[in-house]
Design a protein around this motif. Structure first.
Motif, PDB file in Angstrom:
ATOM      1  N   GLY A   9       0.806  -0.934  -0.491  1.00 42.83           N
ATOM      2  CA  GLY A   9      -0.251  -0.087  -0.464  1.00 42.83           C
ATOM      3  C   GLY A   9       0.704   1.227  -0.254  1.00 42.83           C
ATOM      4  O   GLY A   9       0.349   2.210  -0.116  1.00 42.83           O
ATOM      5  N   GLU A  10       1.869   1.402   0.332  1.00 45.44           N
ATOM      6  CA  GLU A  10       2.654   2.352   0.374  1.00 45.44           C
ATOM      7  C   GLU A  10       3.810   2.582  -1.073  1.00 45.44           C
ATOM      8  O   GLU A  10       4.572   1.865  -1.353  1.00 45.44           O
ATOM      9  N   PRO A  11       3.993   3.910  -1.681  1.00 48.25           N
ATOM     10  CA  PRO A  11       5.550   3.702  -3.337  1.00 48.25           C
ATOM     11  C   PRO A  11       6.091   3.346  -2.406  1.00 48.25           C
ATOM     12  O   PRO A  11       6.825   4.489  -1.420  1.00 48.25           O
ATOM     13  N   ILE A  12       7.350   3.283  -3.119  1.00 47.35           N
ATOM     14  CA  ILE A  12       8.977   2.888  -2.920  1.00 47.35           C
ATOM     15  C   ILE A  12       9.373   2.720  -3.984  1.00 47.35           C
ATOM     16  O   ILE A  12       9.458   3.017  -5.582  1.00 47.35           O
ATOM     17  N   GLU A  13      10.736   3.589  -3.963  1.00 49.02           N
ATOM     18  CA  GLU A  13      11.633   3.993  -5.374  1.00 49.02           C
ATOM     19  C   GLU A  13      12.701   2.685  -5.264  1.00 49.02           C
ATOM     20  O   GLU A  13      12.870   2.496  -4.507  1.00 49.02           O
ATOM     21  N   LEU A  14      12.460   1.933  -6.119  1.00 48.48           N
ATOM     22  CA  LEU A  14      13.929   0.830  -6.151  1.00 48.48           C
ATOM     23  C   LEU A  14      14.600   1.035  -7.425  1.00 48.48           C
ATOM     24  O   LEU A  14      14.235   1.480  -8.560  1.00 48.48           O
ATOM     25  N   THR A  19      14.775  -7.213  -8.632  1.00 46.85           N
ATOM     26  CA  THR A  19      13.936  -8.488  -8.076  1.00 46.85           C
ATOM     27  C   THR A  19      13.120  -8.794  -7.404  1.00 46.85           C
ATOM     28  O   THR A  19      13.247  -7.624  -6.637  1.00 46.85           O
ATOM     29  N   LEU A  20      12.536  -9.468  -6.769  1.00 45.22           N
ATOM     30  CA  LEU A  20      11.203  -9.551  -5.852  1.00 45.22           C
ATOM     31  C   LEU A  20      12.342 -10.065  -4.575  1.00 45.22           C
ATOM     32  O   LEU A  20      11.784  -9.801  -4.008  1.00 45.22           O
ATOM     33  N   VAL A  21      13.344 -11.556  -4.873  1.00 44.87           N
ATOM     34  CA  VAL A  21      13.730 -11.695  -4.034  1.00 44.87           C
ATOM     35  C   VAL A  21      15.044 -10.553  -3.132  1.00 44.87           C
ATOM     36  O   VAL A  21      14.751 -10.309  -2.323  1.00 44.87           O
ATOM     37  N   ALA A  22      15.144  -9.879  -3.919  1.00 41.81           N
ATOM     38  CA  ALA A  22      15.382  -8.714  -3.688  1.00 41.81           C
ATOM     39  C   ALA A  22      15.156  -7.382  -2.782  1.00 41.81           C
ATOM     40  O   ALA A  22      16.011  -6.904  -1.792  1.00 41.81           O
ATOM     41  N   LEU A  23      14.460  -7.358  -3.345  1.00 40.23           N
ATOM     42  CA  LEU A  23      13.378  -7.047  -2.106  1.00 40.23           C
ATOM     43  C   LEU A  23      13.233  -7.150  -0.838  1.00 40.23           C
ATOM     44  O   LEU A  23      13.244  -5.979  -0.524  1.00 40.23           O
ATOM     45  N   VAL A  25      15.122  -9.325   0.745  1.00 37.82           N
ATOM     46  CA  VAL A  25      16.191  -9.422   1.678  1.00 37.82           C
ATOM     47  C   VAL A  25      16.511  -7.745   1.561  1.00 37.82           C
ATOM     48  O   VAL A  25      16.423  -7.202   3.179  1.00 37.82           O
ATOM     49  N   GLN A  26      16.124  -6.448   0.742  1.00 36.23           N
ATOM     50  CA  GLN A  26      16.076  -5.233   1.415  1.00 36.23           C
ATOM     51  C   GLN A  26      15.987  -4.906   2.481  1.00 36.23           C
ATOM     52  O   GLN A  26      15.962  -4.076   2.917  1.00 36.23           O
ATOM     53  N   ARG A  27      14.537  -5.277   2.516  1.00 32.01           N
ATOM     54  CA  ARG A  27      13.508  -4.503   3.415  1.00 32.01           C
ATOM     55  C   ARG A  27      13.432  -5.552   4.994  1.00 32.01           C
ATOM     56  O   ARG A  27      12.769  -5.296   6.036  1.00 32.01           O
ATOM     57  N   GLY A  28      15.421  -6.114   4.633  1.00 33.57           N
ATOM     58  CA  GLY A  28      15.626  -6.925   5.960  1.00 33.57           C
ATOM     59  C   GLY A  28      14.321  -8.271   6.581  1.00 33.57           C
ATOM     60  O   GLY A  28      14.815  -9.178   7.624  1.00 33.57           O
ATOM     61  N   VAL A  34       8.563 -14.985   4.617  1.00 39.87           N
ATOM     62  CA  VAL A  34       6.876 -14.499   3.896  1.00 39.87           C
ATOM     63  C   VAL A  34       6.105 -15.026   2.888  1.00 39.87           C
ATOM     64  O   VAL A  34       7.439 -15.880   2.344  1.00 39.87           O
ATOM     65  N   GLY A  35       5.604 -14.885   2.903  1.00 39.54           N
ATOM     66  CA  GLY A  35       4.432 -14.870   0.912  1.00 39.54           C
ATOM     67  C   GLY A  35       4.272 -14.118   0.546  1.00 39.54           C
ATOM     68  O   GLY A  35       4.285 -12.656   1.111  1.00 39.54           O
ATOM     69  N   THR A  36       4.154 -13.861  -1.046  1.00 39.01           N
ATOM     70  CA  THR A  36       4.458 -13.071  -1.667  1.00 39.01           C
ATOM     71  C   THR A  36       3.293 -12.760  -2.709  1.00 39.01           C
ATOM     72  O   THR A  36       2.980 -14.011  -3.076  1.00 39.01           O
TER      73      THR A  36
END
Length: 68
Positions: A9-14, A19-23, A25-28, A34-36
């Motif tokens: 629900g929140e916009p973020i810049e990447l 990739t989805l897996v990089a995101l 990991v980036q979020r800690g 987690v499910g995606t």
């Protein structure tokens, strides 16, 4: 260059090529914990490394519910 996705629900810049897996990991977070979903469609763990995100994608990260 960068692009914008909506994460839970929140916009973020990447950076381009994220990739989805990089995101995850980036979020800690642990990719195993987690499910995606991207644009309302579930993405299996095995496919996350190949799923390159693009501008405007809606990404949902959630705690999977187990039980029976």
């Amino acid at each position: 260059m960068t692009f914008t996705v909506i994460l839970n629900g929140e916009p973020i810049e990447l950076p381009d090529g994220t990739t989805l897996v990089a995101l995850i990991v980036q979020r800690g977070l642990s990719p195993e914990a987690v499910g995606t979903a991207v644009n309302g469609r579930h993405v299996l763990r095995a496919a996350r490394a190949e799923r390159v995100l693009i501008d405007g994608d809606t990404v949902t990260l959630f705690q999977p519910i187990v039980g029976g």
